[in-house]
Design a protein around this motif. Structure first.
Motif, short mmCIF file in Angstrom:
data_model
loop_
_atom_site.label_atom_id
_atom_site.label_comp_id
_atom_site.label_asym_id
_atom_site.label_seq_id
_atom_site.Cartn_x
_atom_site.Cartn_y
_atom_site.Cartn_z
N TYR A 126 56.15 8.13 17.14
CA TYR A 126 56.30 6.86 16.42
C TYR A 126 55.58 5.71 17.11
O TYR A 126 54.84 4.94 16.46
CB TYR A 126 57.78 6.52 16.27
N ASP A 127 55.76 5.56 18.41
CA ASP A 127 55.14 4.43 19.12
C ASP A 127 53.62 4.46 19.04
O ASP A 127 52.97 3.42 19.05
CB ASP A 127 55.59 4.41 20.58
N LYS A 143 52.89 3.45 15.00
CA LYS A 143 53.48 2.30 14.32
C LYS A 143 52.51 1.16 14.09
O LYS A 143 52.68 0.38 13.14
CB LYS A 143 54.71 1.80 15.10
#
Length: 348
Positions: free
Chosen positions: A302-303, A306
């Motif tokens: 995710y990081d 994003k």
């Protein structure tokens, strides 16, 4: 590329003369291409790579309408839709073959336009044209493209690898190709009723290009590699987002939750869909021919994703017994159903 100023009938060349004429401009750039056009078969050397092969068939009046599809765009698109399948396996496309069935209505110059578009696609994506065939056709124009690529065995991505709690991601935006098609079909209808009326396509370049000149997402494969992300599952969006989600979930034996508000839809697509009285979300779910990539990744990616402007996280993977659901903007839960292209459905 080709220098003919007058209409030339194909019978002046014959099959082998036509092939020799069309392939005179072919240049080979891939290290894996040992021998291209000119022998009984191409010779390729991928060493320790997994070889990826995909084939698509495009038929006049089924997959394209020459009343509004420029021939050069058609050649370009025929290659692009095939390369997309290779990228959907997390591979690199390196070669294509192109075969054509041609009716007598096509002069040499028309065939050259198709070939110019195809060769432009090959050049832009660093792909070698290594073979193909030509034949007469009693059913209009037929195009068949086979793409060949490669990937490391531990990096090939299948539809069947999605895992519970994976993030569901998509590249680009959706629905534009379908809405562009509606615009072209409207203008064709108006023209057939009154040939003196000029097409009203001003300001609609983006959605028209999404339909007529799609771009396979090689850049997304490179981006994922740069981010050190190997998707668990991936597919290209040729038949609509809903259909492709169901393919991944069915092959992976999982369910999913898709959030309507997260589906990326370009403003021109949205506004034009509304002009036609269409629901933009339905266009994205069921329209098809966007040739974006739908994929799942573990939550710890995710990081890295994003802040990637060209990738949207649109949902997540669930247990199979929860089914495939879309959560609407109003919070209602809907079962995801495929309404996309069916090659064998009955047409009115």
């Amino acid at each position: 590329m080709f220098e003919n100023s007058s209409k030339t009938e194909l019978k002046e060349f014959g099959e082998f003369g036509l092939i020799a004429h069309l392939t005179q401009a072919v240049e080979l750039t891939q290290p894996s291409t040992v021998t291209g056009i000119g022998d009984d078969a191409a010779v390729l050397n991928f060493k320790d790579k997994q070889v990826l092969i995909s084939t698509d068939l495009l038929l006049e009046n089924v997959h394209f309408d020459l009343r509004y599809v420029p021939l050069k765009h058609l050649g370009y698109k025929a290659v692009q839709v095939n390369l997309s399948d290779i990228y959907a396996m997390n591979g690199i496309a390196s070669q294509v073959t192109i075969s054509m069935g041609l009716s007598s209505k096509f002069p040499l110059e028309a065939v050259e336009e198709i070939y110019e578009g195809a060769l432009l696609a090959c050049k832009n994506y660093n792909v070698d044209l290594v073979g193909g065939d030509t034949s007469s056709s009693a059913q209009g124009l037929v195009l068949s493209v086979t793409s060949i690529g490669h990937a490391d065995s531990d990096k090939v991505v299948y539809r069947s690898g999605a895992q519970v709690n994976d993030l569901l991601c998509v590249s680009g935006d959706l629905g534009g190709s379908y809405v562009g098609l509606q615009l072209l079909e409207r203008e064709k209808k108006i023209f057939l009723e009154n040939p003196d009326i000029k097409p009203d396509l001003e300001g609609k370049d983006y959605i028209l290009e999404r339909q007529l000149k799609p771009e396979a997402r090689k850049d997304i494969i490179q981006l994922l590699a740069d981010l050190a992300i190997i998707p668990h599952a991936m597919i290209d969006i040729s038949d609509g987002l809903a259909s492709e989600i169901l393919h991944i979930c069915g092959n992976s034996k999982v369910g999913c939750k898709l959030y309507e508000e997260k589906i990326p839809i370009d403003q021109m697509t949205y506004d034009t869909a509304r002009e036609f009285g269409l629901d933009p979300t339905v266009c994205a779910l069921s329209g098809g021919e966007d040739y974006e990539l739908l994929f799942t990744v573990p939550q710890d990616a995710y990081d890295k994703l994003k802040n990637q402007m060209d990738i949207s996280i649109i949902g997540h993977i669930t247990d199979a017994n929860e089914g495939c659901q879309m959560i609407s903007k109003s919070g209602k839960v809907h079962e995801i159903k495929a309404q996309g292209w069916n090659a064998f459905s009955k047409k009115d």
